[in-house]
Design a protein around this motif. Structure first.
Motif, PDB file in Angstrom:
ATOM      1  N   ARG A  34       0.836  -1.200   0.022  1.00  0.00           N
ATOM      2  CA  ARG A  34       0.032   0.044   0.040  1.00  0.00           C
ATOM      3  C   ARG A  34       0.714   1.306  -0.047  1.00  0.00           C
ATOM      4  N   THR A  41       2.578   6.443  -1.628  1.00  0.00           N
ATOM      5  CA  THR A  41       1.398   5.474  -1.499  1.00  0.00           C
ATOM      6  C   THR A  41       1.413   4.573  -2.871  1.00  0.00           C
ATOM      7  N   VAL A  66      -4.004   3.977  -4.051  1.00  0.00           N
ATOM      8  CA  VAL A  66      -4.316   3.996  -2.663  1.00  0.00           C
ATOM      9  C   VAL A  66      -3.942   5.339  -2.304  1.00  0.00           C
TER      10      VAL A  66
END
Length: 67
Positions: A18, A33, A37
């Motif tokens: 993530r 990120t 995400v």
């Protein structure tokens, strides 16, 4: 972080599917990120307190399609 590593400018990072977190003396900093995400999603899924890096590398808004 080990003091010798800190003196040499090395950084401890946690890389997940993530995002990327940097381990600092002040805690965890979200530095990037994964595509698709958001920082809010990572913050909600993490029990530890996170600081958001300025600027935060949010990557592409949507994942690239594989060819």
């Amino acid at each position: 972080m080990h003091p010798a590593a800190h003196r040499q400018g090395l950084r401890d990072r946690v890389v997940t599917d993530r995002g990327v977190l940097e381990v600092t003396d002040g805690g965890l900093v979200l530095v990037g990120t994964a595509p698709g995400v958001t920082a809010a999603e990572i913050t909600a899924a993490t029990d530890a307190a996170l600081t958001l890096a300025e600027p935060l590398d949010e990557g592409p808004k949507e994942p690239k399609e594989q060819q």
